[in-house]
Design an enzyme around this catalytic site. Structure first.
Site, mmCIF file in Angstrom:
data_model
loop_
_atom_site.group_PDB
_atom_site.id
_atom_site.type_symbol
_atom_site.label_atom_id
_atom_site.label_comp_id
_atom_site.label_asym_id
_atom_site.label_seq_id
_atom_site.Cartn_x
_atom_site.Cartn_y
_atom_site.Cartn_z
ATOM 1 N N HIS A 131 0.839 -1.199 0.000
ATOM 2 C CA HIS A 131 0.000 0.000 0.000
ATOM 3 C C HIS A 131 0.884 1.263 0.000
ATOM 4 C CE1 HIS A 131 -3.423 2.588 1.333
ATOM 5 N NE2 HIS A 131 -2.435 3.252 1.916
ATOM 6 N N GLU A 132 1.889 1.282 0.861
ATOM 7 C CA GLU A 132 2.740 2.470 0.954
ATOM 8 C C GLU A 132 3.517 2.703 -0.353
ATOM 9 O OE1 GLU A 132 2.773 4.788 3.381
ATOM 10 O OE2 GLU A 132 1.118 3.627 4.174
ATOM 11 N N HIS A 135 1.510 4.308 -3.127
ATOM 12 C CA HIS A 135 1.437 5.780 -3.107
ATOM 13 C C HIS A 135 2.600 6.382 -3.906
ATOM 14 C CE1 HIS A 135 -1.891 6.543 -0.404
ATOM 15 N NE2 HIS A 135 -1.351 5.900 0.614
ATOM 16 N N GLU A 197 -6.192 7.111 -1.378
ATOM 17 C CA GLU A 197 -6.108 5.980 -0.444
ATOM 18 C C GLU A 197 -6.719 4.729 -1.060
ATOM 19 O OE1 GLU A 197 -4.466 5.427 2.157
ATOM 20 O OE2 GLU A 197 -3.734 7.451 2.411
HETATM 21 ZN ZN ZN Z 1 -2.221 5.305 2.393
#
Ligand code: ZN
Length: 267
Positions: A131-132, A135, A197
């Site tokens: 997830h990170e 980004h 997100e």
């Molecule tokens: Zn995030």
């Protein structure tokens, strides 16, 4: 790692920024979404590399053999499939009881020791790290700064200040790093948008699946985070949760995405 936004009044130079923006659209890999990015990727990368170096000097690096082995194992799987061609990958465990993780442009990833009790297993850790890094792949920090630079008081703040050799202002630089979770000096509140997100959740699930982890583990991991938040109480909200609100909508959206993620699962 975000601090209150000071609100000095500067005058905008919106016209000049609009002209730059015309030729500043980029496309997010895998989702195909068009986005605004007024800053070159190379500048984001050099900021990320510098910031990570600083972070390593200032914070204690963990020698815990199990946590380090787990992170390196997950990193080896994920980096085979994540489309970040210019990455100089590095994955470091930092001594910090706050459950948190961050990824910076350039492929630098930090995970706090406090995160491991929530991620529990390799797949859970892959969910957060994926997830990170999503980004970063989707250049959400640069996009956030670009959007904000185009509008409003925060934009005026970002345009203020001396430009460094790279042509980027100190305000823009710290806002980008802050968005990725590593603001050090000026500190501007610029959390990722809800849309970003969700995009990171989806990309993270795709990376997990391609790396051989069941993407359903991402849903389970967010549910553990929600439970942790319940136990910790409202008074002690960890940083990661303050920027990653876990709610039923988010978990439901990730569940909706499972069929696509599973179609790429190589378990
Ligand atoms: Zn995030």
């Amino acid at each position: 790692m975000r601090f209150p936004l000071p609100l000095p009044v500067f005058f905008t130079t919106g016209v000049a920024v609009s002209a730059i923006a015309i030729s500043a659209c980029t496309t997010v890999p895998d989702t195909g979404r068009r986005q605004l990015n007024i800053l070159p990727a190379s500048q984001e990368i050099s900021m990320g590399l510098t910031e990570f170096q600083k972070y390593k000097q200032e914070k204690r690096i963990s020698n815990d053999p199990q946590m380090n082995a787990r992170l390196q194992r997950v990193a080896a799987q994920l980096t085979r499939v994540i489309p970040l061609p210019d990455a100089q990958w590095e994955f470091v465990v930092f001594e910090d009881a706050t459950p948190n993780a961050f990824a910076l442009p350039g492929g630098k990833v930090g995970v706090h020791t406090g995160l491991f009790e929530i991620t529990e297993n390799d797949a859970g850790l892959a969910a957060v790290v994926g997830h990170e890094i999503a980004h970063v792949v989707a250049r959400h920090g640069g996009e956030r700064v670009s959007q904000t630079t185009m509008t409003g008081v925060a934009g005026s703040l970002l345009q203020a200040g001396l430009k460094g050799a790279s042509g980027i202002t100190s305000g823009q630089s710290s806002a980008i790093l802050g968005a990725y979770g590593a603001a050090s000096s000026l500190g501007v509140i610029l959390p990722f948008s809800r849309k970003q997100e969700l995009e990171a959740d989806e990309l993270g699930a795709l990376y997990m699946a391609r790396a051989g982890y069941d993407p359903h583990e991402a849903v389970a991991m967010w549910e553990r985070f929600a439970a942790y938040k319940g136990r910790a109480g409202s008074g002690s909200k960890p940083e990661f949760l303050s920027t990653h609100p876990v709610d039923s909508t988010r978990i439901a959206k990730l569940n909706e995405f499972m069929p696509r993620a599973m179609s790429e699962y190589r378990g």
